[in-house]
Design a protein around this motif. Structure first.
Motif, PDB file in Angstrom:
ATOM      1  N   THR A 197      -4.240   7.556   3.897  1.00  0.00           N
ATOM      2  CA  THR A 197      -5.533   7.047   4.371  1.00  0.00           C
ATOM      3  C   THR A 197      -6.129   6.068   3.372  1.00  0.00           C
ATOM      4  N   GLY A 198      -6.044   6.405   2.087  1.00  0.00           N
ATOM      5  CA  GLY A 198      -6.606   5.524   1.069  1.00  0.00           C
ATOM      6  C   GLY A 198      -5.924   4.168   1.036  1.00  0.00           C
ATOM      7  N   VAL A 199      -4.604   4.139   1.175  1.00  0.00           N
ATOM      8  CA  VAL A 199      -3.864   2.874   1.170  1.00  0.00           C
ATOM      9  C   VAL A 199      -4.253   2.021   2.377  1.00  0.00           C
ATOM     10  N   VAL A 200      -4.376   2.640   3.541  1.00  0.00           N
ATOM     11  CA  VAL A 200      -4.712   1.897   4.763  1.00  0.00           C
ATOM     12  C   VAL A 200      -6.086   1.261   4.639  1.00  0.00           C
ATOM     13  N   PHE A 201      -7.063   2.003   4.137  1.00  0.00           N
ATOM     14  CA  PHE A 201      -8.430   1.478   4.070  1.00  0.00           C
ATOM     15  C   PHE A 201      -8.649   0.571   2.858  1.00  0.00           C
ATOM     16  N   SER A 202      -7.729   0.547   1.910  1.00  0.00           N
ATOM     17  CA  SER A 202      -7.919  -0.310   0.730  1.00  0.00           C
ATOM     18  C   SER A 202      -7.322  -1.704   0.910  1.00  0.00           C
TER      19      SER A 202
END
Length: 387
Positions: free
Chosen positions: A307-312
């Motif tokens: 999730t963090g990679v997608v939103f970053s």
């Protein structure tokens, strides 16, 4: 695409915090729980300090295995006057009796007893163990089966060393030729669960292939009276009844390990897995919950990283932070499990351990479902409610 510390969404920071929290738990609590190491080799006890030992060997239609196992047990470096071997023949139609009689000609401390063919509505395995213990004349009884092979000639001495300070000694036995990386990891994980609990002062089960306790303790507990209506439970329900923090020792010395040889290892392992899946309903859940919480933390870490990679994106800076957690987490866990596997005599694949740690819950779920469908077969008889 750019690389910067600003313009990072709050959800990315939350995901990074969750990922780090999961890592801390896995590297601290979970890794400590799954860390099994053989203790530093203590000197073997002198002969005069060793207790009298009766080795009870359960045999059923496996004369060929018994023919290989008995000589290794009889060749143990143990004072002859303090050791006896009792083979319990569970209605075998093969040459079990002939094997024992042949070896008995050169070993006066080898005996045989039988489970009556007409025994019904009872667990034949528990009846066999009970008959073997009643026939024993020594202070300590050591349980094993015809399929087991000791790792060395010091196996019995290592298993007997904790007596008389202890009343129960838990050993380990690994299944030979168990193919399939997930099956091998599942065997290691299951063993680690109850062995780690015992090492932390909460023993609740053992393994019937390599297990010892005082003969008097068996009779003081009235044998298997608490689980007579179950086919199984001789190495878990009974051990939970008699074992505690103060009277139980765990022996993981390489000399004290057992290896178990089955004609069909995978089928035999699944059968053992189903048996313990049923009896574990009557055992404490703390250690199993600890193992399960580790799997949950891994999936929480994975979800937070993804999730963090997608939103970053398109900012590569947070993605690099998340990427840095991959080796920081999985390398220590892999090294830890490889060492635990070596302690248990189980060959694990380092390249697949991350996948096995993440997905072990799936075969565990299948086992629970299969256990539910075979519920009635675990009982020797069923009690009926009076209306």
């Amino acid at each position: 695409m750019y690389f910067a510390l600003d313009n990072i969404l709050p959800v990315v920071w939350i995901c990074l915090g969750v990922a780090l929290a999961a890592m801390i738990y896995l590297l601290a609590a979970y890794r400590r729980f799954t860390r099994l190491r053989p203790p530093e080799e203590a000197p073997l006890p002198d002969d005069d300090r060793l207790p009298g030992v009766s080795v009870v060997v359960y045999a059923r239609d496996n004369a060929s295995e018994l023919r290989e196992t008995l000589p290794e047990i009889l060749a143990q470096e143990y004072p002859g006057e303090k050791m006896e071997v009792i083979v319990v023949n569970d209605g075998s139609v093969d040459e079990v009796t002939d094997v024992v009689n042949h070896l008995g000609q050169s070993h006066a401390n080898l005996y045989i007893t039988f489970v009556p063919d007409e025994a019904h509505n009872l667990s034949r395995k528990k009846l066999a163990v009970s008959l073997g213990i009643k026939a024993a004349r020594k202070e300590v009884v050591v349980m094993t089966t015809a399929e087991c092979r000791p790792a060395s000639r010091h196996w019995l001495r290592r298993m007997a060393a904790p007596f008389p300070a202890s009343e129960v000694v838990l050993g380990w036995a690994a299944i030979e030729d168990l193919h399939g990386p997930m099956l091998r990891f599942d065997e290691a994980a299951r063993g680690t669960t109850w062995l780690s609990a015992a090492l932390n002062g909460h023993p609740y089960r053992g393994i019937g292939f390599n297990l010892a306790y005082r003969r008097a303790t068996f009779f003081e507990a009235k044998g298997f009276s608490r689980s007579l209506n179950l086919h199984n439970g001789d190495d878990d329900i009974f051990i939970h009844q008699i074992a505690n923090r103060d009277n139980t020792s765990v022996v993981l010395s390489p000399d004290a390990l057992m290896s178990v040889s089955f004609h069909r290892p995978k089928a035999a392992y699944r059968d053992l897995r189903l048996r313990h899946c049923f009896t574990q309903r009557r055992l404490p859940k703390g250690a199993r919950r600890m193992m399960g919480s580790g799997t949950l933390a891994m999936w929480l870490w994975l979800a937070a990283v993804a999730t963090g990679v997608v939103f970053s994106l398109p900012n590569w800076f947070p993605s690099c932070l998340f990427a840095a957690t991959i080796p920081a987490l999985w390398i220590p866990l892999t090294v830890n499990w490889m060492r635990t596997g070596r302690t248990l005599g189980i060959s694990l694949s380092p390249a697949l351990l991350w996948w096995e740690m993440l997905w072990r819950w799936l075969p565990d779920l299948r086992c629970r479902i299969a256990c539910g469908s075979s519920n009635r077969r675990n009982f020797t008889w069923h009690t009926k409610k009076i209306k």
